[in-house]
Write a protein that holds these residues in place. Structure first.
Motif, short mmCIF file in Angstrom:
data_model
loop_
_atom_site.label_atom_id
_atom_site.label_comp_id
_atom_site.label_asym_id
_atom_site.label_seq_id
_atom_site.Cartn_x
_atom_site.Cartn_y
_atom_site.Cartn_z
N GLU A 1 24.76 2.56 32.52
CA GLU A 1 23.67 3.41 32.98
C GLU A 1 22.32 2.73 32.89
O GLU A 1 21.45 2.93 33.73
CB GLU A 1 23.63 4.71 32.15
N GLN B 1 17.60 12.06 21.21
CA GLN B 1 16.70 12.21 22.35
C GLN B 1 15.27 11.83 21.99
O GLN B 1 14.52 11.34 22.83
CB GLN B 1 16.76 13.64 22.87
N ASN C 1 17.92 10.59 13.67
CA ASN C 1 16.88 10.31 14.66
C ASN C 1 15.61 9.74 14.04
O ASN C 1 14.51 9.98 14.53
CB ASN C 1 16.57 11.56 15.48
N ALA D 1 27.98 5.87 30.00
CA ALA D 1 28.69 7.11 29.76
C ALA D 1 29.90 6.78 28.90
O ALA D 1 30.43 5.66 28.97
CB ALA D 1 29.13 7.73 31.09
N THR E 1 23.41 0.96 27.68
CA THR E 1 23.96 2.29 27.47
C THR E 1 24.90 2.65 28.62
O THR E 1 24.69 2.25 29.76
CB THR E 1 22.85 3.36 27.36
N PHE F 1 21.09 15.23 20.18
CA PHE F 1 21.78 13.96 20.40
C PHE F 1 22.59 14.01 21.69
O PHE F 1 23.11 15.05 22.06
CB PHE F 1 22.72 13.65 19.23
N ASP F 2 22.73 12.85 22.33
CA ASP F 2 23.59 12.69 23.50
C ASP F 2 24.67 11.66 23.18
O ASP F 2 24.37 10.61 22.59
CB ASP F 2 22.79 12.20 24.72
N GLN F 3 25.90 11.95 23.58
CA GLN F 3 26.98 10.98 23.37
C GLN F 3 26.91 9.90 24.44
O GLN F 3 26.96 10.19 25.64
CB GLN F 3 28.34 11.67 23.41
N LYS F 4 26.79 8.66 24.01
CA LYS F 4 26.69 7.53 24.92
C LYS F 4 27.42 6.32 24.33
O LYS F 4 27.56 6.19 23.12
CB LYS F 4 25.22 7.13 25.14
N TRP G 1 22.21 19.44 19.15
CA TRP G 1 21.61 19.49 20.49
C TRP G 1 20.58 18.39 20.69
O TRP G 1 20.18 18.11 21.83
CB TRP G 1 20.95 20.86 20.71
N MET H 1 26.25 8.65 19.06
CA MET H 1 25.37 9.77 19.37
C MET H 1 23.93 9.27 19.31
O MET H 1 23.45 8.87 18.24
CB MET H 1 25.58 10.92 18.38
#
Length: 251
Positions: A162, A204, A236, A176, A174, A134-137, A132, A201
């Motif tokens: 983005e 945040q 991270n 999507a 970065t 991490f964001d996939q980019k 949770w 990934m």
């Protein structure tokens, strides 16, 4: 984001120096085969396969190898059936670590991964313990010396990016995940060099590391990445580029 990018670009340079072509080709073959199995063998209609092939060609992987990997994925020729797995854990100072693994025998892989964590100052955790964070980019870098920020913004944003930001001597773009191929194509068409370009990934938040903690973190990252079944390692931490390069070069 900067900590992840610094590790990724430093790791890329180190891989070129070490010339571990055998392992690089093995991992690329697995990714191509899985992409072909899930989305078909036509790269024009399969963005994941198109991206995997582009990366393989950047690494000078022979076209025969690429073709065989596609055919294994589509079932045209026999080959191992790979399963994609995700493992999560922690490193020094509570650093979050996310692994993407491709294996044909998870009963072998799981204890080996657990052992690598424990031997290098980390701990394998339960599924969901850090994902949770991490964001996939899509993440793309290009040297700041090769383009102005205004020009890069025009190229990248028009293609669907983005964000564009400067980190030390490189621009980070970065996207999507679904816009990643188009942005890469636009940047390459504009003549830009892309030292690092992957759907990844991105953490945040980051955990700053120095000294022995930084050394232990690099040792754990390299141990995990050296495992044949590990495709990607995300974490991270934030370590300065100079420290990363020094630790990587000195082993």
């Amino acid at each position: 984001m900067s900590g992840h990018s610094k590790w990724a670009t430093t790791k890329h340079k180190k891989a070129l120096i070490d010339s571990k072509r055998g392992k690089v080709f093995t991992r690329l073959s697995k990714e191509i085969s899985i992409a072909a199995r899930l989305g078909g063998g036509d790269p024009d209609g399969n963005p994941r396969l198109r991206t995997a092939i582009a990366k393989a060609r950047e690494e000078n992987m022979p076209m025969d190898n690429i073709k065989k990997a596609i055919q294994k994925g589509t079932g045209e020729i026999p080959g191992a059936v790979y399963e994609e797995l995700q493992y999560e854990g922690h490193g020094p100072k509570g650093v979050a670590i996310l692994l993407k693994v491709t294996t044909d025998n998870k009963n072998r892989t799981i204890p080996e991964i657990r052992s690598l964590f424990s031997k290098n100052g980390g701990a394998l955790g339960e599924n969901g313990c850090v994902a949770w964070m991490f964001d996939q980019k899509g993440l793309i870098t290009t040297p700041a010396s090769g383009v102005t920020e205004d020009r890069l913004m025009e190229i990248a944003i028009n293609a669907g990016a983005e964000d564009v930001r400067l980190d030390d001597d490189v621009f980070e773009v970065t996207t999507a995940p679904e816009d990643f191929p188009a942005v890469c194509d636009a940047m390459r068409a504009a003549g830009l060099v892309l030292p690092y370009a992957e759907v990844t990934m991105i953490p945040q938040t980051t955990v700053p590391l120095e000294g022995k903690e930084a050394q232990a973190m690099v040792r754990l990252m390299e141990a995990l990445e050296d495992h044949d079944d590990v495709q990607h390692v995300y974490a991270n931490f934030d370590i300065s580029r100079e420290t990363l390069e020094s630790l990587s070069q000195n082993g």
